[in-house]
Design an enzyme around this catalytic site. Structure first.
Site, mmCIF file in Angstrom:
data_model
loop_
_atom_site.group_PDB
_atom_site.id
_atom_site.type_symbol
_atom_site.label_atom_id
_atom_site.label_comp_id
_atom_site.label_asym_id
_atom_site.label_seq_id
_atom_site.Cartn_x
_atom_site.Cartn_y
_atom_site.Cartn_z
ATOM 1 C CD GLN A 28 -2.726 1.510 2.484
ATOM 2 O OE1 GLN A 28 -2.454 1.018 3.643
ATOM 3 N NE2 GLN A 28 -4.412 2.089 2.570
ATOM 4 C CG ASP A 50 3.296 -8.684 13.916
ATOM 5 O OD1 ASP A 50 3.271 -9.833 15.266
ATOM 6 O OD2 ASP A 50 2.964 -8.669 13.660
ATOM 7 C CE1 TYR A 55 0.980 -10.732 7.723
ATOM 8 C CE2 TYR A 55 2.552 -8.549 8.749
ATOM 9 C CZ TYR A 55 0.791 -9.774 8.594
ATOM 10 O OH TYR A 55 0.623 -9.926 9.767
ATOM 11 C CD1 TRP A 206 -5.109 -10.503 14.282
ATOM 12 C CD2 TRP A 206 -5.837 -9.689 13.302
ATOM 13 N NE1 TRP A 206 -5.184 -11.904 14.274
ATOM 14 C CE2 TRP A 206 -6.145 -10.754 13.162
ATOM 15 C CE3 TRP A 206 -6.557 -8.297 12.320
ATOM 16 C CZ2 TRP A 206 -6.910 -11.176 12.193
ATOM 17 C CZ3 TRP A 206 -7.072 -8.654 11.686
ATOM 18 C CH2 TRP A 206 -7.912 -9.795 11.657
ATOM 19 N N PRO A 208 -7.086 -3.192 16.061
ATOM 20 C CG PRO A 208 -5.591 -2.076 17.463
ATOM 21 C CD PRO A 208 -5.687 -3.386 16.614
ATOM 22 C CE LYS A 217 -10.580 4.765 7.952
ATOM 23 N NZ LYS A 217 -9.548 5.302 7.513
ATOM 24 N NE ARG A 229 -6.502 -1.083 6.799
ATOM 25 C CZ ARG A 229 -5.837 -1.480 7.501
ATOM 26 N NH1 ARG A 229 -6.504 -2.261 8.430
ATOM 27 N NH2 ARG A 229 -4.738 -0.431 7.919
ATOM 28 N N GLY A 286 -0.814 -0.023 12.319
ATOM 29 C CA GLY A 286 -0.162 0.161 11.139
ATOM 30 C C GLY A 286 -0.139 2.005 11.082
ATOM 31 C CD GLN A 292 -2.505 7.759 8.639
ATOM 32 O OE1 GLN A 292 -1.374 5.883 8.423
ATOM 33 N NE2 GLN A 292 -3.726 6.763 8.525
#
Length: 337
Positions: A28, A50, A55, A206, A208, A217, A229, A286, A292
């Protein structure tokens, strides 16, 4: 700065906000931007990272390795995983066989640019490989110095018990499980968490923020934001679909005044919520932009009192998934290749 917690019944401390690069690195986000977010995480006090071999088919590990190059290795905790198909995705390029584990750990270490990982995790349970074979391979990986501890991801309570017993018998430590967990997705609370507490296993959770839904949003009755996303199949769009209904999105908006009263964003509130569970060692976050990270770490050290937790439960009443039986559906019954 970020607080630290012990991982399971071990002496290993991890940052309670842990940087995960599932849907960002190698796919991404451009590599330069990914490196900048990792450096922002380090600047914010995050020392735990992590990733997984699957991935972006190894690219995420390579990007992370490049981003941490030059850092003091002993000051970092690096986690990766094995199970899902990688490489050319041949018949032995998946699962938890001895062959795949041995080949995968060497490939992961090369991509990460390190001699060892702090935690090596079974990304799912492998129904096609005897668990004894898997844990003997993990024990050998630990004894070779390629991993310090062993973890798993999305295992059931019974699988955790069996794995923990085998690990103890082999003289290694199974200290963590990595499940999905949020204020909207609480399926681990019924069986997995009580079992883990008894065994000395922590959760590294993962999503959360429920794939971003808990940031507020996504609004009821409105199209999903462009570039979010929910519009990108590479970024977990299939996971977020379960939350994109008006009933859930309307309930989530009720969290905004709760967050405002605490001086938190809705995203910070959702991260703080999972960290109230004493079996959670870390929340995986992430980021596609450095800012962020700065926003997320403000959830570290936040205490939500009983009245706030009750208010969150009331706001989300009727839209929370807490069926413990769902934990039995997470690992594929057959390998994916």
């Amino acid at each position: 700065m970020v607080n630290y917690r012990y991982l399971g019944n071990s002496g290993l401390k991890v940052s309670e906000i842990t940087y995960g690069n599932w849907v960002t690195h190698g796919s991404q986000v451009e590599n330069d931007a990914a490196v900048k977010t990792v450096h922002a995480a380090l600047d914010a006090g995050i020392t735990t990272f992590d990733t997984a071999d699957v991935y972006a088919n190894g690219a995420a590990e390579s990007v992370l390795g490049e981003a941490i190059k030059g850092q003091r290795r002993a000051s970092l905790e690096i986690f990766t995983k094995v199970y899902f198909p990688t490489g050319p995705k041949g018949p032995n390029d998946t699962g938890l066989s001895r062959k795949h584990i041995f080949e995968s750990i060497d490939a992961s270490l090369e991509r990460l640019g390190t001699d060892y990982v702090d935690l090596y995790q079974a990304h799912r349970f492998d129904y096609e490989t005897p668990i004894e074979e898997t844990f003997q391979a993990f024990a050998d990986v630990v004894r070779q110095g390629k991993a310090l501890y062993i973890g798993v991801s999305e295992w059931t309570a019974e699988q955790l018990r069996e794995g923990h017993a085998l690990a103890k018998e082999l003289g290694i430590q199974l200290i963590s499980n990595q499940p999905q967990y949020s204020a909207l997705w609480r399926v681990i609370e019924g069986k997995v968490v009580p079992t883990s507490r008894a065994l000395g296993i922590s959760q590294i959770v993962w999503s959360p923020m429920a794939q971003g839904v808990l940031t507020g949003k996504y609004l009821p009755g409105q199209p999903v934001p462009a570039g979010s996303r929910a519009t990108d199949e590479k970024s977990g769009a299939t996971f977020i679909k379960r939350f994109l209904n008006d009933e859930t999105l309307t309930a989530v908006q009720k969290l905004k005044p709760i967050a405002d009263d605490l001086g938190l964003t809705m995203g910070q509130l959702s991260i703080a919520w999972v960290l109230q569970n004493d079996n959670v060692a870390a929340a995986l976050v992430g980021a596609s932009r450095p800012e962020q990270i700065a926003d997320n770490v403000k959830a570290s050290g936040v205490t939500l009192d009983e009245s706030v937790m009750s208010a969150i439960d009331e706001a989300l009443n009727g839209v929370v998934e807490d069926d413990a039986e769902i934990t039995y559906e997470t690992s594929p019954k057959q390998r994916l290749v």
